[in-house]
Design a protein around this motif. Structure first.
Motif, PDB file in Angstrom:
ATOM      1  N   ARG A 209      13.596  17.870 -20.979  1.00  0.00           N
ATOM      2  CA  ARG A 209      14.630  18.810 -20.549  1.00  0.00           C
ATOM      3  C   ARG A 209      15.816  18.800 -21.507  1.00  0.00           C
ATOM      4  O   ARG A 209      16.358  19.857 -21.865  1.00  0.00           O
ATOM      5  CB  ARG A 209      15.073  18.465 -19.127  1.00  0.00           C
ATOM      6  CG  ARG A 209      15.890  19.548 -18.444  1.00  0.00           C
ATOM      7  CD  ARG A 209      16.267  19.162 -17.028  1.00  0.00           C
ATOM      8  NE  ARG A 209      15.091  19.016 -16.175  1.00  0.00           N
ATOM      9  CZ  ARG A 209      14.601  17.843 -15.761  1.00  0.00           C
ATOM     10  NH1 ARG A 209      15.187  16.712 -16.118  1.00  0.00           N
ATOM     11  NH2 ARG A 209      13.546  17.813 -14.985  1.00  0.00           N
ATOM     12  N   ALA A 210      16.209  17.622 -21.960  1.00  0.00           N
ATOM     13  CA  ALA A 210      17.359  17.512 -22.868  1.00  0.00           C
ATOM     14  C   ALA A 210      17.059  18.183 -24.206  1.00  0.00           C
ATOM     15  O   ALA A 210      17.884  18.954 -24.731  1.00  0.00           O
ATOM     16  CB  ALA A 210      17.706  16.045 -23.079  1.00  0.00           C
ATOM     17  N   ASP A 211      15.882  17.924 -24.779  1.00  0.00           N
ATOM     18  CA  ASP A 211      15.541  18.529 -26.074  1.00  0.00           C
ATOM     19  C   ASP A 211      15.387  20.039 -25.957  1.00  0.00           C
ATOM     20  O   ASP A 211      15.784  20.791 -26.854  1.00  0.00           O
ATOM     21  CB  ASP A 211      14.247  17.918 -26.611  1.00  0.00           C
ATOM     22  CG  ASP A 211      14.473  16.569 -27.270  1.00  0.00           C
ATOM     23  OD1 ASP A 211      15.620  16.084 -27.209  1.00  0.00           O
ATOM     24  OD2 ASP A 211      13.513  16.013 -27.831  1.00  0.00           O
ATOM     25  N   LEU A 212      14.812  20.485 -24.851  1.00  0.00           N
ATOM     26  CA  LEU A 212      14.623  21.923 -24.682  1.00  0.00           C
ATOM     27  C   LEU A 212      15.963  22.624 -24.499  1.00  0.00           C
ATOM     28  O   LEU A 212      16.182  23.719 -25.040  1.00  0.00           O
ATOM     29  CB  LEU A 212      13.709  22.170 -23.485  1.00  0.00           C
ATOM     30  CG  LEU A 212      13.041  23.529 -23.379  1.00  0.00           C
ATOM     31  CD1 LEU A 212      12.249  23.859 -24.630  1.00  0.00           C
ATOM     32  CD2 LEU A 212      12.136  23.578 -22.158  1.00  0.00           C
ATOM     33  N   SER A 213      16.871  22.003 -23.763  1.00  0.00           N
ATOM     34  CA  SER A 213      18.205  22.587 -23.597  1.00  0.00           C
ATOM     35  C   SER A 213      18.881  22.763 -24.947  1.00  0.00           C
ATOM     36  O   SER A 213      19.503  23.798 -25.221  1.00  0.00           O
ATOM     37  CB  SER A 213      19.064  21.685 -22.701  1.00  0.00           C
ATOM     38  OG  SER A 213      18.553  21.627 -21.398  1.00  0.00           O
TER      39      SER A 213
ATOM     40  N   LEU B  70      13.416  23.693 -15.984  1.00  0.00           N
ATOM     41  CA  LEU B  70      14.761  23.957 -16.496  1.00  0.00           C
ATOM     42  C   LEU B  70      14.962  25.457 -16.387  1.00  0.00           C
ATOM     43  O   LEU B  70      14.184  26.232 -16.969  1.00  0.00           O
ATOM     44  CB  LEU B  70      14.888  23.496 -17.944  1.00  0.00           C
ATOM     45  CG  LEU B  70      16.161  23.933 -18.690  1.00  0.00           C
ATOM     46  CD1 LEU B  70      17.388  23.277 -18.080  1.00  0.00           C
ATOM     47  CD2 LEU B  70      16.061  23.589 -20.182  1.00  0.00           C
ATOM     48  N   SER B  71      15.964  25.883 -15.629  1.00  0.00           N
ATOM     49  CA  SER B  71      16.253  27.302 -15.467  1.00  0.00           C
ATOM     50  C   SER B  71      17.625  27.613 -16.031  1.00  0.00           C
ATOM     51  O   SER B  71      18.592  26.894 -15.751  1.00  0.00           O
ATOM     52  CB  SER B  71      16.204  27.718 -13.990  1.00  0.00           C
ATOM     53  OG  SER B  71      14.888  27.651 -13.491  1.00  0.00           O
ATOM     54  N   ILE B  72      17.696  28.658 -16.823  1.00  0.00           N
ATOM     55  CA  ILE B  72      18.960  29.075 -17.432  1.00  0.00           C
ATOM     56  C   ILE B  72      19.269  30.487 -16.956  1.00  0.00           C
ATOM     57  O   ILE B  72      18.587  31.449 -17.338  1.00  0.00           O
ATOM     58  CB  ILE B  72      18.863  29.019 -18.973  1.00  0.00           C
ATOM     59  CG1 ILE B  72      18.509  27.598 -19.431  1.00  0.00           C
ATOM     60  CG2 ILE B  72      20.172  29.490 -19.598  1.00  0.00           C
ATOM     61  CD1 ILE B  72      18.200  27.491 -20.903  1.00  0.00           C
ATOM     62  N   ARG B  73      20.263  30.612 -16.079  1.00  0.00           N
ATOM     63  CA  ARG B  73      20.653  31.923 -15.549  1.00  0.00           C
ATOM     64  C   ARG B  73      21.619  32.596 -16.528  1.00  0.00           C
ATOM     65  O   ARG B  73      22.514  31.948 -17.066  1.00  0.00           O
ATOM     66  CB  ARG B  73      21.307  31.790 -14.183  1.00  0.00           C
ATOM     67  CG  ARG B  73      21.628  33.118 -13.495  1.00  0.00           C
ATOM     68  CD  ARG B  73      22.188  32.862 -12.100  1.00  0.00           C
ATOM     69  NE  ARG B  73      21.164  32.371 -11.207  1.00  0.00           N
ATOM     70  CZ  ARG B  73      20.365  33.153 -10.475  1.00  0.00           C
ATOM     71  NH1 ARG B  73      20.479  34.477 -10.569  1.00  0.00           N
ATOM     72  NH2 ARG B  73      19.469  32.635  -9.676  1.00  0.00           N
ATOM     73  N   VAL B  74      21.436  33.883 -16.785  1.00  0.00           N
ATOM     74  CA  VAL B  74      22.260  34.601 -17.754  1.00  0.00           C
ATOM     75  C   VAL B  74      22.835  35.858 -17.107  1.00  0.00           C
ATOM     76  O   VAL B  74      22.294  36.381 -16.131  1.00  0.00           O
ATOM     77  CB  VAL B  74      21.440  34.991 -19.009  1.00  0.00           C
ATOM     78  CG1 VAL B  74      20.886  33.759 -19.698  1.00  0.00           C
ATOM     79  CG2 VAL B  74      20.320  35.965 -18.662  1.00  0.00           C
ATOM     80  N   GLN B  75      23.924  36.338 -17.667  1.00  0.00           N
ATOM     81  CA  GLN B  75      24.470  37.634 -17.281  1.00  0.00           C
ATOM     82  C   GLN B  75      23.931  38.728 -18.194  1.00  0.00           C
ATOM     83  O   GLN B  75      23.729  39.863 -17.775  1.00  0.00           O
ATOM     84  CB  GLN B  75      26.001  37.598 -17.360  1.00  0.00           C
ATOM     85  CG  GLN B  75      26.651  36.643 -16.374  1.00  0.00           C
ATOM     86  CD  GLN B  75      26.465  37.061 -14.926  1.00  0.00           C
ATOM     87  OE1 GLN B  75      26.430  38.252 -14.613  1.00  0.00           O
ATOM     88  NE2 GLN B  75      26.310  36.094 -14.042  1.00  0.00           N
TER      89      GLN B  75
ATOM     90  N   ALA C 113      11.522   9.857 -16.530  1.00  0.00           N
ATOM     91  CA  ALA C 113      12.273   9.694 -17.776  1.00  0.00           C
ATOM     92  C   ALA C 113      11.729  10.626 -18.861  1.00  0.00           C
ATOM     93  O   ALA C 113      12.505  11.206 -19.634  1.00  0.00           O
ATOM     94  CB  ALA C 113      12.205   8.236 -18.230  1.00  0.00           C
ATOM     95  N   ASP C 114      10.417  10.764 -18.912  1.00  0.00           N
ATOM     96  CA  ASP C 114       9.822  11.678 -19.890  1.00  0.00           C
ATOM     97  C   ASP C 114      10.262  13.117 -19.639  1.00  0.00           C
ATOM     98  O   ASP C 114      10.570  13.861 -20.583  1.00  0.00           O
ATOM     99  CB  ASP C 114       8.295  11.597 -19.820  1.00  0.00           C
ATOM    100  CG  ASP C 114       7.740  10.320 -20.417  1.00  0.00           C
ATOM    101  OD1 ASP C 114       8.503   9.602 -21.090  1.00  0.00           O
ATOM    102  OD2 ASP C 114       6.544  10.033 -20.190  1.00  0.00           O
TER     103      ASP C 114
END
Length: 558
Positions: free
Chosen positions: A550-554, A451-456, A544-545
């Motif tokens: 990914r959903a919980d971490l988001s 899971l990658s979250i790009r930020v400014q 599925a795991d």
């Protein structure tokens, strides 16, 4: 803001580049405070990855002043008279930055040499290692970053990237540099034209015989093509068919939105070309390098289309291939704390040593030295011999019984090894996908994802990690958190690094850390399932795991 304007005026007075002077003058004349703050409110940090950033004026951009200051700081840490080799890729400004580096190093009493043409990063790394009188190397590249970026990597005399505390010492020396227009500069330096050190070393890897595979290759508008074709020819392998639209170096990377083989869509042209070769043939293997050719991606036919292997999948396959073609209990395989735990199991099966390091090839290359972390890099007083190292971000260093030829990730050596692996599988009537299933049955299915979250705003990364440290979640993906590690405190004997790790019930793991090269928060997920059922069903459960994690971490990072 008056202080930033004063800094900008001082910068203008010493900047030798008319383009960045014009850019900065226009910003000052327009009174654009936001643009001024973006360039002068902070500066590019010189760390273990060197420098990397957007092109433009000011200390928070890559430009000639930034590069000359970096070169002067490096020179202060090197022995006078030492030989330094400088390479560069085909990005905007790379050749100019290489020449500026040579001028500063030469003016400081060193002996710089600059490659005559753009070269892959592993070529530079190999040259430094291969010549005992070379005290350092510089590679001007931003690897797989967007077209607007460039960067500056430093290699020490062993041919590997610098690690702490050397990076901090060079950074301090850079801070002490005065005006660049007052630096003594050399008017000439040696021009180096030979890539033979690298080609000889990599083409002679003893990793199996060539086959009659049909291979498609893309250098992704980078500098890997000519060296890769020469390596394949020297090793006796058929020449890959090169994707025409991406064959030549182009700093604008016009056919890809993001020149990273890991990015969705980046391989689309290569896969389309591979599916419609002359005579209606379809390729057996697709290989891609990133623009400086230190990373390698592989795709194989699957269900009428293509399957791109993950970095962990290719890493596991290459590890087994190398270990089948090498011998000795002094062999070492190494990977990082964010890569799959499969390599530990493979090492145990083959009776070889294993090391787990911090993220980055600079650490993998140190794994053969004193013991670090949870690995077994040496035992019984015998030095370890690194034969294979990899990180999940499609970086591999592939060796044979003589060890690895390059003390850094090497996308061309990995491409040759992947071709040898695929040829061996085909001779046995198997495919790489069959080999993946074989590994899963023997070691358990090690399924990984990101899971990658790009930020400014980089402060968002700091605050997100702060929240995870202050209130670690008790469950992720329906699994209890059994252990929480704050990696900034140092764990398992590893040096401190910014990040956190969760060990979860049922043999799962999550690591969260900032990217070292991009404005991203990166999360690495792994679940391990025994294969006691139909493997397709096990893969579906694992997927599925990973989705649940990914959903919980988001949610936890919002």
């Amino acid at each position: 803001m008056s202080d930033l304007r004063a800094q900008a005026e001082d910068w203008l007075a010493q900047d030798p580049d008319p383009d960045t002077r014009a850019e900065l003058r226009a910003i000052l004349d327009a009174g654009d405070e936001r643009a001024l703050a973006a360039r002068f409110g902070s500066r590019l940090e010189f760390g273990t990855a060197g420098l990397r950033g957007e092109l433009g004026a000011g200390p928070n951009r890559m430009n000639r002043v930034t590069v000359m200051r970096a070169a002067a700081g490096l020179a202060a840490r090197l022995p006078r008279g030492g030989r330094v080799i400088i390479g560069f890729d085909a990005r905007h400004g790379s050749r100019r930055f290489a020449d500026d580096t040579a001028a500063v190093l030469g003016g400081a009493g060193l002996r710089p040499e600059v490659f005559a043409e753009p070269v892959p990063t592993p070529v530079l790394a190999r040259f430094v290692r291969a010549h005992a009188d070379v005290v350092a190397g510089v590679m001007v590249t931003a690897s797989h970053n967007p077209p607007r970026d460039n960067g500056y990597k430093v290699y020490w005399a062993d041919g590997s990237q610098i690690v702490p505390p050397l990076d901090a010492e060079i950074s301090a020396a850079i801070d002490a540099v005065g005006r660049v227009d007052e630096l003594p500069l050399a008017g000439s330096w040696t021009v180096h034209r030979d890539t033979g050190d690298y080609v000889d070393a990599v083409s002679s890897l003893r990793l199996g015989d060539p086959g009659d595979l049909s291979i498609v290759y893309t250098p992704m508008h980078g500098v890997g093509r000519d060296v890769l074709l020469e390596v394949f020819e020297r090793a006796g392998f058929p020449a890959p068919a090169v994707v025409p639209e991406q064959a030549d170096p182009d700093p604008d990377f016009p056919t890809v939105a993001f020149p990273n083989p890991e990015e969705p869509g980046a391989l689309d042209r290569a896969l389309a070309f591979a599916g419609a070769l002359p005579g209606g043939r379809r390729a057996d293997l697709v290989i891609a390098n990133d623009p400086d050719a230190d990373r390698c991606a592989v795709a194989v036919p699957a269900d009428g289309g293509w399957r791109v292997l993950t970095g962990d999948e290719l890493g596991g396959l290459l590890a087994e291939h190398v270990l089948r073609h090498t011998s000795g209990d002094d062999r070492l395989v190494a990977t990082t704390i964010v890569s799959s735990s499969l390599l530990r199991s493979i090492a145990a099966k083959h009776g070889v040593r294993f090391a787990e390091t911090l993220t980055g090839f600079k650490w993998i290359m140190k794994a053969g030295g004193p013991p670090m972390g949870s690995g077994e890099s040496s035992r019984h007083g015998r030095p370890a011999r690194l034969v294979f190292g990899y990180e999940e971000a499609i970086g591999y260093s592939v060796g044979d019984d003589r060890g690895v030829p390059v003390n850094d990730k090497d996308g061309i050596g990995a491409a040759l090894a992947a071709a040898a692996l695929a040829a061996a599988a085909r001779r046995d009537g198997r495919t790489l996908l069959d080999l993946l299933d074989d590994q899963a049955r023997e070691h358990g299915l090690h399924a990984t994802s990101q899971l990658s979250i790009r930020v400014q705003d980089l402060s968002l990364i700091t605050s997100a990690l702060g929240r995870l440290r202050a209130e670690p979640p008790a469950r992720l993906g329906g699994r209890a958190v059994e252990r929480f590690d704050d990696l900034s405190q140092g764990v398992d004997g590893l040096p401190p690094t910014d990040g956190v790790r969760f060990r979860l019930a049922g043999n799962a793991r999550v690591v969260v850390r900032p990217s070292g090269t991009e404005p991203k928060l990166k999360c690495y997920l792994e679940v391990v399932h025994p294969v006691d059922d139909d493997i397709a069903k096990v893969r579906a459960r694992a997927a599925a795991d990973l989705d649940a994690l990914r959903a919980d971490l988001s949610a936890a990072l919002r």
